[in-house]
Each structure stands twice: as C-alpha cells, then as structure tokens.
Scaffold this motif. Structure first.
Motif, mmCIF file in Angstrom:
data_model
loop_
_atom_site.group_PDB
_atom_site.id
_atom_site.type_symbol
_atom_site.label_atom_id
_atom_site.label_comp_id
_atom_site.label_asym_id
_atom_site.label_seq_id
_atom_site.Cartn_x
_atom_site.Cartn_y
_atom_site.Cartn_z
ATOM 1 N N HIS A 172 0.802 -1.226 0.000
ATOM 2 C CA HIS A 172 0.000 0.000 0.000
ATOM 3 C C HIS A 172 0.836 1.277 0.000
ATOM 4 C CE1 HIS A 172 -3.750 -2.146 0.293
ATOM 5 N NE2 HIS A 172 -3.158 -2.950 1.150
ATOM 6 N N LEU A 173 2.025 1.207 -0.571
ATOM 7 C CA LEU A 173 2.854 2.422 -0.658
ATOM 8 C C LEU A 173 2.192 3.472 -1.543
ATOM 9 C CD1 LEU A 173 6.449 0.926 -0.938
ATOM 10 C CD2 LEU A 173 5.443 2.113 1.015
ATOM 11 N N ASP A 174 1.488 3.043 -2.585
ATOM 12 C CA ASP A 174 0.910 3.989 -3.537
ATOM 13 C C ASP A 174 -0.477 4.491 -3.157
ATOM 14 O OD1 ASP A 174 3.170 3.795 -5.148
ATOM 15 O OD2 ASP A 174 2.342 2.095 -6.255
ATOM 16 N N ASP A 175 -1.206 3.752 -2.337
ATOM 17 C CA ASP A 175 -2.569 4.179 -2.022
ATOM 18 C C ASP A 175 -2.801 4.439 -0.537
ATOM 19 O OD1 ASP A 175 -2.458 1.524 -1.206
ATOM 20 O OD2 ASP A 175 -4.393 0.984 -2.070
ATOM 21 N N ALA A 176 -1.726 4.589 0.226
ATOM 22 C CA ALA A 176 -1.865 4.792 1.672
ATOM 23 C C ALA A 176 -2.656 6.052 2.006
ATOM 24 C CB ALA A 176 -0.491 4.836 2.338
ATOM 25 N N ASP A 177 -2.376 7.158 1.322
ATOM 26 C CA ASP A 177 -3.111 8.398 1.606
ATOM 27 C C ASP A 177 -4.615 8.217 1.416
ATOM 28 O OD1 ASP A 177 -1.383 10.390 2.555
ATOM 29 O OD2 ASP A 177 -0.652 10.830 0.555
ATOM 30 N N ARG A 178 -5.005 7.556 0.345
ATOM 31 C CA ARG A 178 -6.422 7.320 0.076
ATOM 32 C C ARG A 178 -7.042 6.449 1.169
ATOM 33 N NH1 ARG A 178 -8.909 3.192 -1.831
ATOM 34 N NH2 ARG A 178 -7.042 2.139 -2.570
ATOM 35 N N LEU A 191 6.530 6.576 5.026
ATOM 36 C CA LEU A 191 6.317 7.860 5.700
ATOM 37 C C LEU A 191 6.559 9.035 4.766
ATOM 38 C CD1 LEU A 191 7.943 7.019 9.138
ATOM 39 C CD2 LEU A 191 5.497 7.205 8.622
ATOM 40 N N GLU A 192 7.522 8.914 3.869
ATOM 41 C CA GLU A 192 7.818 10.002 2.931
ATOM 42 C C GLU A 192 6.703 10.199 1.908
ATOM 43 O OE1 GLU A 192 12.693 9.718 2.978
ATOM 44 O OE2 GLU A 192 11.586 8.750 1.356
ATOM 45 N N THR A 193 5.922 9.164 1.626
ATOM 46 C CA THR A 193 4.863 9.288 0.622
ATOM 47 C C THR A 193 3.580 9.893 1.183
ATOM 48 O OG1 THR A 193 3.935 7.082 1.002
ATOM 49 C CG2 THR A 193 5.719 7.256 -0.625
#
Length: 93
Positions: free
Chosen positions: A40-46, A73-75
């Motif tokens: 989930h590195l690419d969709d964690a914010d969502r 954390l950086e993403t």
C-alpha cells in the motif's frame, strides 16, 4: 465506533503476528483493518482518509526503521489523525 487502520511491515512474521493480535483485540469494540505496508505504498493516503485512527508496526533494523517504512512515511501527506506505532525486536538496541 472509530475505524482503525493498522499498516504493518514484517520481515519474519513477528510484527505481523503482533499487528494481527492488536487488530483482533481492537475489533471487540471498534472496526480495525490490517494492511501489509509493502502492498500500500501507492494508495496509503487514500486509505488513511477513510479511517479515524492509524497504526504503524515495524521491526527494528539496526537500531532504526526499515527502509520501506521510511519510504512509506515520505509518501504520506499531512493528516490530522490520531496515530500509534509499535515495533518488534529480538534484542534491545
């Protein structure tokens, strides 16, 4: 009922075991979902937007965070969420 998301990275399965145990305990009174951080590195914010409380679990690597946790954390964007962390380790550092 608060919705809780726990993101976990586990190199050997120990952190996963702890994260799963925490999530199962929380499910007695709250909604809790468990996510493998590496998926989930690419969709964690969502995902984070859908939850009230965010947990992060990881193992200690050489007295520090694993590189994938730094990348995670950086993403992230800035969120005003309650959060908690936990880490696992074989020995003290």
């Amino acid at each position: 009922m608060p919705k809780i998301a726990i993101f976990q990275f586990s190199g050997t399965g120990n952190t996963y075991f702890v994260a799963k145990s925490i999530c199962e305990a929380l499910r007695k009174t709250d909604r809790c979902d468990l996510f493998a951080l590496e998926n989930h590195l690419d969709d964690a914010d969502r995902l984070i937007e859908r939850y009230d409380i965010i947990g992060l679990g990881y193992p200690i690597y050489g007295s520090s965070l694993p590189p994938i946790v730094f990348r995670f954390l950086e993403t992230l964007s800035a969120h005003q969420k309650k959060a908690f962390t936990f880490c696992t380790q074989l020995l003290f550092s």
